[in-house]
Design a protein around this motif. Structure first.
Motif, PDB file in Angstrom:
ATOM      1  N   PHE A   2      43.325  38.788  22.471  1.00 40.77           N
ATOM      2  CA  PHE A   2      43.848  37.571  22.268  1.00 40.77           C
ATOM      3  C   PHE A   2      45.248  38.033  23.424  1.00 40.77           C
ATOM      4  O   PHE A   2      46.258  38.980  23.518  1.00 40.77           O
ATOM      5  CB  PHE A   2      45.064  37.280  20.965  1.00 40.77           C
ATOM      6  CG  PHE A   2      43.879  37.383  20.195  1.00 40.77           C
ATOM      7  CD1 PHE A   2      42.998  35.675  19.823  1.00 40.77           C
ATOM      8  CD2 PHE A   2      43.513  38.229  19.511  1.00 40.77           C
ATOM      9  CE1 PHE A   2      42.772  35.186  18.815  1.00 40.77           C
ATOM     10  CE2 PHE A   2      42.058  37.346  17.899  1.00 40.77           C
ATOM     11  CZ  PHE A   2      42.407  36.118  17.938  1.00 40.77           C
ATOM     12  N   GLY A  46      36.333  28.909  17.091  1.00 32.04           N
ATOM     13  CA  GLY A  46      37.229  28.634  18.031  1.00 32.04           C
ATOM     14  C   GLY A  46      36.767  27.665  19.173  1.00 32.04           C
ATOM     15  O   GLY A  46      34.928  28.497  19.153  1.00 32.04           O
ATOM     16  N   LYS A  86      45.497  35.177  12.937  1.00 30.84           N
ATOM     17  CA  LYS A  86      44.569  34.563  14.333  1.00 30.84           C
ATOM     18  C   LYS A  86      44.224  33.122  14.094  1.00 30.84           C
ATOM     19  O   LYS A  86      43.425  32.885  14.804  1.00 30.84           O
ATOM     20  CB  LYS A  86      43.968  35.570  14.763  1.00 30.84           C
ATOM     21  CG  LYS A  86      44.579  36.709  15.215  1.00 30.84           C
ATOM     22  CD  LYS A  86      45.361  36.489  16.237  1.00 30.84           C
ATOM     23  CE  LYS A  86      46.083  38.207  16.713  1.00 30.84           C
ATOM     24  NZ  LYS A  86      47.164  38.034  17.873  1.00 30.84           N
ATOM     25  N   ILE A  87      44.114  33.090  12.907  1.00 32.18           N
ATOM     26  CA  ILE A  87      43.560  31.649  12.143  1.00 32.18           C
ATOM     27  C   ILE A  87      44.562  30.780  12.146  1.00 32.18           C
ATOM     28  O   ILE A  87      45.298  30.939  10.673  1.00 32.18           O
ATOM     29  CB  ILE A  87      43.039  32.540  10.685  1.00 32.18           C
ATOM     30  CG1 ILE A  87      41.569  33.114  10.890  1.00 32.18           C
ATOM     31  CG2 ILE A  87      42.231  31.472   9.941  1.00 32.18           C
ATOM     32  CD1 ILE A  87      40.524  32.847  11.729  1.00 32.18           C
ATOM     33  N   ASP A  89      39.782  27.871  11.806  1.00 30.26           N
ATOM     34  CA  ASP A  89      39.557  27.787  13.563  1.00 30.26           C
ATOM     35  C   ASP A  89      40.576  28.582  13.817  1.00 30.26           C
ATOM     36  O   ASP A  89      41.843  28.829  13.662  1.00 30.26           O
ATOM     37  CB  ASP A  89      40.520  26.424  13.638  1.00 30.26           C
ATOM     38  CG  ASP A  89      38.874  25.471  13.619  1.00 30.26           C
ATOM     39  OD1 ASP A  89      37.677  25.395  12.912  1.00 30.26           O
ATOM     40  OD2 ASP A  89      39.219  24.446  14.174  1.00 30.26           O
ATOM     41  N   ILE A  90      40.304  29.127  15.400  1.00 23.39           N
ATOM     42  CA  ILE A  90      40.885  30.926  15.449  1.00 23.39           C
ATOM     43  C   ILE A  90      42.018  29.813  16.450  1.00 23.39           C
ATOM     44  O   ILE A  90      42.223  28.685  17.101  1.00 23.39           O
ATOM     45  CB  ILE A  90      40.803  31.342  16.038  1.00 23.39           C
ATOM     46  CG1 ILE A  90      39.226  31.944  15.317  1.00 23.39           C
ATOM     47  CG2 ILE A  90      41.139  32.586  16.289  1.00 23.39           C
ATOM     48  CD1 ILE A  90      37.688  33.235  16.501  1.00 23.39           C
ATOM     49  N   THR A 103      38.563  37.795  11.402  1.00 22.73           N
ATOM     50  CA  THR A 103      38.893  37.250  12.035  1.00 22.73           C
ATOM     51  C   THR A 103      40.604  37.364  11.366  1.00 22.73           C
ATOM     52  O   THR A 103      40.601  36.930  10.424  1.00 22.73           O
ATOM     53  CB  THR A 103      38.994  36.115  13.025  1.00 22.73           C
ATOM     54  OG1 THR A 103      38.083  36.123  13.375  1.00 22.73           O
ATOM     55  CG2 THR A 103      40.144  36.305  13.912  1.00 22.73           C
ATOM     56  N   SER A 115      34.599  31.852  11.023  1.00 23.84           N
ATOM     57  CA  SER A 115      36.187  32.596  11.746  1.00 23.84           C
ATOM     58  C   SER A 115      35.233  31.266  13.434  1.00 23.84           C
ATOM     59  O   SER A 115      34.958  32.243  14.094  1.00 23.84           O
ATOM     60  CB  SER A 115      36.782  33.653  11.580  1.00 23.84           C
ATOM     61  OG  SER A 115      36.635  33.624  10.483  1.00 23.84           O
ATOM     62  N   SER A 125      38.431  41.748   8.601  1.00 20.38           N
ATOM     63  CA  SER A 125      39.170  41.195   9.199  1.00 20.38           C
ATOM     64  C   SER A 125      41.017  41.807   8.706  1.00 20.38           C
ATOM     65  O   SER A 125      41.999  42.150   9.423  1.00 20.38           O
ATOM     66  CB  SER A 125      40.144  39.491   8.438  1.00 20.38           C
ATOM     67  OG  SER A 125      39.989  39.866   7.394  1.00 20.38           O
ATOM     68  N   THR A 133      38.515  40.803  17.359  1.00 20.71           N
ATOM     69  CA  THR A 133      38.068  39.546  16.395  1.00 20.71           C
ATOM     70  C   THR A 133      36.857  40.329  17.132  1.00 20.71           C
ATOM     71  O   THR A 133      36.448  40.273  18.386  1.00 20.71           O
ATOM     72  CB  THR A 133      38.544  38.929  16.181  1.00 20.71           C
ATOM     73  OG1 THR A 133      37.523  38.301  15.221  1.00 20.71           O
ATOM     74  CG2 THR A 133      38.066  38.032  17.094  1.00 20.71           C
ATOM     75  N   GLY A 141      44.020  29.815   7.056  1.00 21.93           N
ATOM     76  CA  GLY A 141      43.245  30.374   6.793  1.00 21.93           C
ATOM     77  C   GLY A 141      42.885  30.300   5.362  1.00 21.93           C
ATOM     78  O   GLY A 141      44.295  29.947   4.253  1.00 21.93           O
TER      79      GLY A 141
END
Length: 494
Positions: A456, A428, A360-361, A388-389, A356, A426, A286, A319, A364
């Motif tokens: 993204f 979503g 972007k988390i 969660d992303i 990830t 990781s 990551s 990711t 985390g």
């Protein structure tokens, strides 16, 4: 971010000798002024040497833009244009190129002021095909100075991808895990794309890792990790080993890149990795992804290739996720239905162990890998970044070689919903319009593996042009067809 090409587009105006050269001169100036007024002027270089009317002019312009450090080319038809010279320019320029043309400017100036570039673009495209020269031509390539400036700006992510692939090395470690044929694919298409690959043993990596024990740089990397994780640092005891592994990979990249400018990695992560290294590499993967060096899981070579393309197109971390599980019906009804304009079949959950980027988390945390810990001691499965992303727009895509060596890809714009997953890794909740049909008639029918790259933001437009430019047949580019438009394999009776 490192490991991303910086594009400088040389703008070369061309002119047919039976048309007023002043049209190309003035229109080029207006185009350059329009670009500088709206975008970063460092993106472009205006070739001042000449307006290309002949083969001699072509050689002069080519030398000028090379000397100016241009690694991309825009051939600008200020009038009809010299179809031979302008396409020879594209042929001899070693890098991504595009063609655009000037629109007519005024109904009051259609005698001496008419350029006929609308017609000239047809001849240019015909000559490009005669010479087997690839070039990007926008959807509607004729425009005002401002419109052509926008077209050049739209070309930048395409040019970054093409330039990047021409100078890319993929470094892989180890064969794919046992009982994991899904990401196996011939590497011949990598060479067709101009990509180099260096395949190594997992044992080579383990030897290099052991040689980095006690590396004096480890404490500084641990400190970076601590600052990045903050309160999510739930496994501080593993950071020293993770820092040692990160340094191993970075040193390997520098020692093995050879003559290539850009590098991506297809890494091994199970089944023997955890027991021998004593951790899982997800968090390190990551971190490298956030720096512009994507690392695919499970020695997924085409996954690494896809991630790199997404990175240079979006100029952001990407990711690699499993297209993993359906959203439970009760969860859909309570948290999605009526709140978002998606059917149940439009939604799914995408997951990986913890690769990830932290940016972007949501919240985390460093944890252990639940699935691996079902059969192994928990302490050797530590090293995942879980959470969660973050919700927002995404592009799900993949470039892949089939078993019979055909290059194909898929692209779908969608979004991650702001709905808690209640799960691990990781992960979503993703929503893509008409995902159910796309899943069946592109992903399953096309024989794609479960790994998909995630960029993204919505980048489908640029990725589609990248795929076309690098030679993916348009019939081999899958995308999510809108409702009412049937896939070739879709049963017309439902």
């Amino acid at each position: 971010m490192i490991n991303i090409p910086k594009i400088k587009v040389g703008i070369v105006a061309v002119s047919r000798d039976c048309f007023p050269e002043s049209l190309s001169v003035n229109r080029r100036k207006a185009l350059v002024d329009a670009y500088k007024a709206k975008y970063d002027e460092a993106d472009i270089y205006e070739c001042p040497v000449c307006i290309v009317e002949s083969e001699i002019h072509m050689v002069q312009a080519l030398e000028d833009i090379k000397n100016a450090g241009c690694n991309a080319l825009c051939v600008y038809l200020g009038n009809f244009g010299p179809e031979i010279s302008e396409t020879l320019l594209a042929k001899h320029f070693d890098g991504p190129k595009m063609f655009v043309a000037a629109a007519e400017e005024s109904g009051d100036n259609l005698i001496q002021g008419r350029g006929d570039a609308y017609c000239g673009m047809l001849n240019a495209s015909y000559n490009l095909k005669l010479r087997n020269v690839k070039a990007y031509i926008p959807e509607y390539p004729v425009g005002t100075a401002e419109e052509c400036a926008d077209m050049i700006h739209d070309f930048l992510p395409i040019a970054r991808a093409v330039e990047g692939l021409q100078n890319l090395k993929i470094i892989s470690f180890g064969p794919r895990p046992l009982n994991f044929l899904a990401c196996n694919a011939p590497i011949k298409q990598l060479y067709n794309l101009g990509v180099e690959i260096e395949e190594n043993s997992e044992l080579d990596l383990f030897e290099a890792f052991n040689k980095h024990a006690g590396d004096e740089r480890i404490p500084a990397v641990v400190k970076e990790m601590e600052e990045e994780l903050g309160t999510g640092n739930k496994k501080p005891e593993i950071l020293t080993k993770l820092a040692q592994y990160e340094l191993t990979l970075k040193d390997w990249v520098e020692e093995h890149r050879g003559y290539r400018k850009y590098v991506t990695i297809a890494g091994k992560c199970w089944p023997a990795f955890q027991t021998q290294f004593g951790f899982v590499p997800c968090y390190v993967n990551s971190r490298l992804a956030s720096q512009g060096i994507p690392v695919s899981c499970e020695v997924d070579i085409y996954g690494a290739l896809s991630e790199f393309i997404g990175t240079v197109v979006s100029q952001d971390a990407v990711t690699l996720l499993d297209i993993n599980n359906s959203v439970p019906a009760d969860m859909y009804k309570s948290e999605i239905e009526g709140k978002f304009d998606y059917t149940h079949k439009d939604t799914f959950m995408a997951f990986h162990c913890g690769n990830t980027a932290s940016s972007k988390i949501c919240c985390g945390e460093m944890k252990y890998q639940v699935i691996m810990a079902r059969t192994l001691p928990e302490e050797v499965t530590q090293g995942t970044l879980e959470g969660d992303i973050m919700p927002g727009d995404i592009t799900f895509f993949r470039l892949q070689s089939t078993a019979d060596n055909i290059l194909r890809g898929y692209i779908a714009n969608g979004e991650i919903l702001p709905v808690a997953t209640r799960s691990f890794g990781s992960i979503g909740i993703f929503a893509i319009p008409e995902m159910g049909r796309f899943y069946r008639h592109v992903l399953i029918e096309g024989g794609y593996p479960h790994h998909g790259a995630v960029a993204f933001g919505h980048h489908g437009k640029a990725l589609y042009e990248v795929f076309k430019y690098i030679g993916v047949p348009v019939e081999e580019i899958g995308y999510n067809q809108p409702a009412g438009v049937k896939y070739p394999t879709e049963n017309p009776w439902g």
